[in-house]
Design an enzyme around this catalytic site. Structure first.
Site, PDB file in Angstrom:
ATOM      1  N   ARG A 217      26.934   2.710 -22.491  1.00  0.00           N
ATOM      2  CA  ARG A 217      27.010   1.714 -21.405  1.00  0.00           C
ATOM      3  C   ARG A 217      27.995   2.142 -20.319  1.00  0.00           C
ATOM      4  NH1 ARG A 217      30.449  -2.316 -20.986  1.00  0.00           N
ATOM      5  NH2 ARG A 217      30.777  -2.496 -23.226  1.00  0.00           N
TER       6      ARG A 217
ATOM      7  N   TYR B 287      14.120  -4.010   2.075  1.00  0.00           N
ATOM      8  CA  TYR B 287      13.356  -4.505   0.928  1.00  0.00           C
ATOM      9  C   TYR B 287      13.693  -5.991   0.671  1.00  0.00           C
ATOM     10  CZ  TYR B 287      12.245  -5.208  -3.970  1.00  0.00           C
ATOM     11  OH  TYR B 287      11.780  -5.734  -5.144  1.00  0.00           O
TER      12      TYR B 287
ATOM     13  N   ASP C   2      20.069   3.365   2.387  1.00  0.00           N
ATOM     14  CA  ASP C   2      19.034   3.390   1.357  1.00  0.00           C
ATOM     15  C   ASP C   2      18.063   4.514   1.728  1.00  0.00           C
ATOM     16  OD1 ASP C   2      16.719   2.976  -0.151  1.00  0.00           O
ATOM     17  OD2 ASP C   2      17.020   0.806  -0.256  1.00  0.00           O
TER      18      ASP C   2
ATOM     19  N   LYS D 147      10.937   4.816  -7.300  1.00  0.00           N
ATOM     20  CA  LYS D 147       9.923   5.250  -6.335  1.00  0.00           C
ATOM     21  C   LYS D 147       9.732   6.774  -6.431  1.00  0.00           C
ATOM     22  CE  LYS D 147       9.678   0.919  -5.221  1.00  0.00           C
ATOM     23  NZ  LYS D 147      10.940   0.316  -5.537  1.00  0.00           N
TER      24      LYS D 147
HETATM   25  N1  PLP Z   1      15.150  -0.147  -1.839  1.00  0.00           N
HETATM   26  C1  PLP Z   1      13.878  -0.005  -1.405  1.00  0.00           C
HETATM   27  C2  PLP Z   1      13.618   0.671  -0.107  1.00  0.00           C
HETATM   28  C3  PLP Z   1      12.825  -0.512  -2.186  1.00  0.00           C
HETATM   29  O1  PLP Z   1      11.557  -0.369  -1.750  1.00  0.00           O
HETATM   30  C4  PLP Z   1      13.120  -1.162  -3.419  1.00  0.00           C
HETATM   31  C5  PLP Z   1      12.050  -1.704  -4.263  1.00  0.00           C
HETATM   32  O2  PLP Z   1      10.903  -1.829  -3.894  1.00  0.00           O
HETATM   33  C6  PLP Z   1      14.457  -1.292  -3.806  1.00  0.00           C
HETATM   34  C7  PLP Z   1      15.445  -0.760  -3.000  1.00  0.00           C
HETATM   35  C8  PLP Z   1      14.824  -1.940  -5.102  1.00  0.00           C
HETATM   36  O3  PLP Z   1      14.551  -1.046  -6.147  1.00  0.00           O
HETATM   37  P1  PLP Z   1      14.164  -1.456  -7.655  1.00  0.00           P
HETATM   38  O4  PLP Z   1      12.825  -2.136  -7.614  1.00  0.00           O
HETATM   39  O5  PLP Z   1      14.187  -0.148  -8.368  1.00  0.00           O
HETATM   40  O6  PLP Z   1      15.243  -2.383  -8.127  1.00  0.00           O
END
Ligand code: PLP
Length: 394
Positions: free
Chosen positions: A59, A113, A185, A210
């Site tokens: 962890r 997102y 991001d 992704k």
């Molecule tokens: N950032 C982006 C650009 C995303 O498209 C997503 C999810 O679709 C996330 C963050 C969040 O990721 P997770 O679904 O792995 O928690």
């Protein structure tokens, strides 16, 4: 571990962070174990007190499989260290919690997102941490909304679903004037197409679910940057129990070894699909970094190596007609994720922006006729034929 300095991305994707065990297994083995044993109390204390890097408790992230994938992630983004998480949202949440306090402030730029929007707009205000959201076309207002309480400027580039790009260097420079961190991001671009740290960002976050995972079969997140900025985030990760599972870390490392091959093929196919759509009479607009013009093109050329595998298009069609086009597609599966080997399609008003007020959607350029495509590893000609059939059927 292999010294990968000065090697190319493909080589580093395969070799960075890997170590062979005494049995000679060709990759870092999967250690599912929750705990690790020591020869002596002194040896244990060396790890507990940080004098020796080592394994201790899963962890905490002190597990060989997790540390190995983290070394690979850090290498690919050109960062000092990485932390691997159970999801992209876990990585974002721990970052915000570690680097803001009650009464402090975050600026979120452009479209993000939906989960990020909810975390910043609904969850963090419960702790007295507020966020100012600026639309992409309001980026010049950044200096006005930065205050001496702003700790983080957060954005996706390219953003979802309009594929807008932001000038990382210029934004980071402004954020620094108030001592705020710039957190990017990089999920859409991947380290193959863009390395935000080399353009002035302080931290890079990924939904590894992704492209890094790449096969739609794992959920994970990552944060990359200097050790001193990761240390407080690591404490939240440890105490919220958000660490990636070793099984997922092993699967993620498996996937990252082929990341450049996958993403470069996806870049090429997406560019071909974008060109086809741009020339189609039923398409009003294509949003794709590879087709950007003007200031957007300047930013793409300055910080991206290729346009990526994601694009969106606005059809000359109502919401229902657009849904019918989506439903006629055979190779593009209707699914809300992205970045996998299989092509996916969504109509943002039915998924990511379903709950958003129609006026606000219009201001953000998210039309009823918009479709978002995640281009997979199928042959580009087959994907184009699928789209042509869906668009040309009356
Ligand atoms: N950032 C982006 C650009 C995303 O498209 C997503 C999810 O679709 C996330 C963050 C969040 O990721 P997770 O679904 O792995 O928690």
């Amino acid at each position: 571990m292999t010294d990968t300095t000065a090697q190319s991305l493909s080589t580093r994707s395969v070799h960075a962070g890997e170590h062979r065990d005494p049995q000679g297994a060709i990759h870092t083995p999967l250690y599912t174990h929750s705990t690790f044993a020591f020869e002596s109390t002194a040896d244990l204390l060396d790890v507990v007190e940080g004098r020796t890097p080592g394994n201790l408790y899963t962890r905490y992230g002190l597990n060989p499989t997790i540390r190995s994938v983290e070394a690979k992630l850090a290498d690919l983004e050109g960062g000092e260290q990485a932390l691997a998480f159970s999801s992209g949202m876990a990585a974002e949440a721990a970052t915000f919690l570690a680097h803001t306090r009650t009464g402090e402030h975050i600026v979120c730029l452009g479209d993000v997102y939906g989960g990020t929007f909810e975390l910043l707009g609904a969850n963090l205000p419960q702790l007295g941490i507020t966020t100012t959201f600026l639309r992409g076309d309001e980026v010049e207002r950044l200096p006005e909304v930065l205050t001496d309480r702003t700790r983080i400027v957060f954005f996706e580039t390219p953003s979802n679903p309009t594929l807008e790009v932001f000038d990382i260097w210029a934004i980071a420079e402004q954020a620094r004037t108030v001592g705020a961190l710039t957190v990017v991001d990089n999920t859409f671009a991947t380290p193959v197409n863009q390395n935000p740290l080399s353009h002035g960002a302080d931290l890079v976050v990924h939904s590894a679910t992704k492209y890094l995972g790449g096969h739609s079969d794992l959920t994970a997140g990552a944060l990359i940057g200097p050790g001193e900025l990761l240390a407080p985030v690591g404490m939240w990760r440890k105490n919220l129990g958000q660490t990636i599972a070793p099984e997922t870390a092993s699967l993620l490392a498996r996937s990252i070894r082929s990341l450049p091959v996958r993403v470069r093929a996806q870049n090429e196919a997406a560019a071909a699909v974008a060109a086809f759509l741009a020339a189609h009479p039923r398409v009003l607009r294509v949003n794709y970094p590879g087709l950007a013009t003007g200031e957007q093109k300047r930013i793409v050329d300055a910080q991206m190596r290729a346009g990526g595998g994601m694009l969106s298009a606005v059809l000359d069609a109502t919401a229902d007609q657009t849904a019918a086009v989506v439903d006629r597609l055979r190779l593009f599966a209707i699914a809300p994720s992205l970045g996998g080997v299989e092509s996916l399609v969504t109509q943002p008003i039915t998924t990511t922006h379903h709950g958003v007020d129609p006026g606000e959607r219009a201001r953000r350029g998210i039309a009823d006729g918009m479709i978002r495509l995640s281009v997979g590893l199928e042959d580009a000609d087959d994907l184009i034929q699928d789209l042509a059939h869906a668009l040309d059927t009356p």
